[in-house]
Design a protein around this motif. Structure first.
Motif, mmCIF file in Angstrom:
data_model
loop_
_atom_site.group_PDB
_atom_site.id
_atom_site.type_symbol
_atom_site.label_atom_id
_atom_site.label_comp_id
_atom_site.label_asym_id
_atom_site.label_seq_id
_atom_site.Cartn_x
_atom_site.Cartn_y
_atom_site.Cartn_z
ATOM 1 N N CYS A 1 0.804 -1.219 0.000
ATOM 2 C CA CYS A 1 0.000 0.000 0.000
ATOM 3 C C CYS A 1 0.840 1.272 0.000
ATOM 4 O O CYS A 1 0.314 2.353 -0.230
ATOM 5 N N THR A 2 2.130 1.151 0.264
ATOM 6 C CA THR A 2 2.996 2.327 0.302
ATOM 7 C C THR A 2 3.453 2.640 -1.114
ATOM 8 O O THR A 2 4.550 2.278 -1.531
ATOM 9 N N THR A 3 2.599 3.308 -1.863
ATOM 10 C CA THR A 3 2.848 3.516 -3.290
ATOM 11 C C THR A 3 4.105 4.369 -3.503
ATOM 12 O O THR A 3 4.214 5.463 -2.956
ATOM 13 N N PRO A 4 5.047 3.895 -4.344
ATOM 14 C CA PRO A 4 6.339 4.562 -4.467
ATOM 15 C C PRO A 4 6.465 5.550 -5.620
ATOM 16 O O PRO A 4 7.476 6.238 -5.727
ATOM 17 N N ILE B 1 11.092 14.868 -2.336
ATOM 18 C CA ILE B 1 11.241 15.885 -1.304
ATOM 19 C C ILE B 1 11.131 15.173 0.047
ATOM 20 O O ILE B 1 10.567 14.072 0.134
ATOM 21 N N PRO B 2 11.667 15.751 1.103
ATOM 22 C CA PRO B 2 11.631 15.065 2.406
ATOM 23 C C PRO B 2 10.227 14.682 2.848
ATOM 24 O O PRO B 2 10.033 13.633 3.483
ATOM 25 N N GLU B 3 9.240 15.517 2.538
ATOM 26 C CA GLU B 3 7.861 15.232 2.962
ATOM 27 C C GLU B 3 7.298 13.988 2.295
ATOM 28 O O GLU B 3 6.336 13.403 2.782
ATOM 29 N N PHE B 4 7.865 13.588 1.156
ATOM 30 C CA PHE B 4 7.423 12.387 0.444
ATOM 31 C C PHE B 4 8.508 11.308 0.505
ATOM 32 O O PHE B 4 8.705 10.558 -0.446
ATOM 33 N N GLN B 5 9.189 11.213 1.612
ATOM 34 C CA GLN B 5 10.327 10.309 1.714
ATOM 35 C C GLN B 5 9.941 8.861 1.466
ATOM 36 O O GLN B 5 10.709 8.096 0.865
ATOM 37 N N ASP B 6 8.731 8.459 1.864
ATOM 38 C CA ASP B 6 8.381 7.037 1.817
ATOM 39 C C ASP B 6 7.180 6.707 0.944
ATOM 40 O O ASP B 6 7.013 5.551 0.550
#
Length: 445
Positions: A343-346, A372-377
């Motif tokens: 579910c952790t879409t990359p 960007i850091p806010e979208f790290q994962d």
């Protein structure tokens, strides 16, 4: 006397032909046409013309003259064409917005016209994601599911509208559609005076996946969203002013999770389209998904779904946004793609289609986790708008980073050149796209 004058005129015509008149020389724009920059600033790249003969061969040593009509400055590198027949210049735009032109003249030839787009100082820069600070009603600023809609000048108090759902720490009970507006800057969003925040609250289950559409016949904003309570139910709210909303009406229903992320397009009167993702009871924990299409004559009564071939190879669409691009006569879709049982879409991809069923997917993602850091994962549901004047696409992303034991959700906006988005080669070379996430996402927005 007459014979002498005739002889002189004949000699003059021969001389003009020998030197190259309109029939033998041309000035062609060869570099830098159609660039975009803010007023009073330097265009990103030089502009150039090439002088050629009637056979298309470059002519060296031709003198050209550069002019601009916008009050800006043209600074040529060379006004005498080089060995490749070229003359180059840098162009600083003037203070007027809109389409600007520069002309390059050559004696005895039609001038070449170079265009540029001069934008407001509020215009977004290219290729620079800006994190959004949106006043969610819960006070967290954490959000997912951005969806953008534009309305004509004068139809509402503003032309820019953005719907989101708050998602503080992954708590679905706050996931209620909330609509904001922007006067001009697409990175600054506020709540309208007297507007409800959120627009609607769940009476059962939770709400998610809003999609905003302008309906020109009724001059209304239509807000579609999904209620998850046993079934997936798509509901519709309408507003004539962007502030006051009517009573929700059910327009589609399917078992969980067979109607995820509805995306609605009104292409013309009587010509409505809705795409959604079908994953089955496992939701984004499924091994794969299918994108389905429904059709409607009024945006309320919808057909049974039919499958499409939209996918991303080893990755599968999870949330989707589709727009009709009239000038290119095709649909575009952006979607965050999931892994097998993940579910952790990359990544977010873009695809095109002439019929809404058969899609051409790009290998290069629009954005990947870690940009960007806010979208790290995680990079998640994304919305977009295309501007044919600047040939640019603006994206509103959502995504998350894992911090202090939970995922923190954010949104960002970025403007990109269309030509760069559809390059064929992937920007993923080091395997980070499919690297394991720091924690599973068992409750997904």
């Amino acid at each position: 006397m007459r014979l002498a004058l005739a002889a002189l005129l004949s000699a003059s015509l021969v001389a003009c032909t020998d030197q190259g008149g309109p029939s033998t020389r041309q000035v062609r724009v060869t570099e830098g046409d159609g660039q975009v920059a803010r007023i009073g600033t330097l265009l990103p790249d030089p502009v150039a013309v090439t002088v050629v003969d009637e056979a298309g061969q470059p002519l060296r040593g031709e003198r050209v003259q550069w002019r601009t009509n916008d009050g800006g400055l043209i600074a040529p590198f060379n006004t005498i064409t080089d060995e490749n027949g070229m003359s180059r210049a840098r162009w600083i735009l003037g203070s007027m917005e809109g389409v600007r032109t520069a002309t390059v003249s050559l004696s005895g030839a039609e001038p070449a016209v170079i265009t540029a787009i001069a934008e407001s100082p509020d215009a977004l820069p290219f290729d620079l994601p800006a994190v959004l600070d949106i006043p969610t009603y819960d006070g967290s600023g954490q959000l997912v599911h951005p969806d953008y809609a534009a309305t004509p000048q004068g139809a509402f108090a503003t032309t820019n509208h953005l719907v989101i759902t708050p998602y503080p720490g992954g708590d679905a009970k706050f996931e209620n559609p909330s609509v904001f507006f922007s006067e001009a800057r697409l990175d600054l969003w506020a709540l309208g005076a007297g507007a409800p925040n959120p627009v609607i609250r769940a009476q059962a289950g939770y709400l998610s996946d809003p999609d905003l559409v302008y309906e020109p016949d009724s001059k209304e904003l239509w807000l579609y969203y999904r209620q998850v309570a046993g079934d997936n139910v798509v509901l519709l709210l309408r507003s004539a002013d962007g502030t006051h909303w009517g009573v929700p009406v059910e327009v589609a229903r399917a078992p969980n999770h067979d109607l995820v992320s509805p995306s609605v397009v009104r292409r013309a009167a009587g010509d409505w389209w809705m795409w959604s993702v079908r994953s089955g009871t496992s939701g984004c924990g499924a091994s794969s998904t299918t994108v389905e299409l429904r059709r409607s004559a009024d945006g309320v009564l919808w057909s049974d779904p039919e499958p499409t071939d939209l996918s991303a190879g080893e990755l599968w669409p999870w949330h989707i946004d589709v727009e009709w691009i009239p000038g290119r006569n095709e649909f575009w879709a952006v979607y965050n793609a999931k892994t097998d049982k993940g579910c952790t879409t990359p990544a977010v991809f873009i695809a095109t289609s002439a019929d809404g069923i058969t899609w051409q997917m790009t290998e290069r993602p629009v954005i990947v986790k870690g940009r960007i850091p806010e979208f790290q994962d995680i990079v998640y549901r994304t919305s977009f708008a295309y501007d044919p004047l600047t040939d640019a696409v603006t994206f509103w992303y959502s995504g998350a980073k894992f911090q202090s034991g939970s995922y923190v959700w954010s949104a960002a906006v970025e403007r990109r050149h269309r030509s760069e988005l559809f390059l064929g080669l992937s920007q993923i070379e080091d395997g980070t796209l499919l690297s394991p996430p720091p924690a599973p996402l068992t409750d997904w927005p």
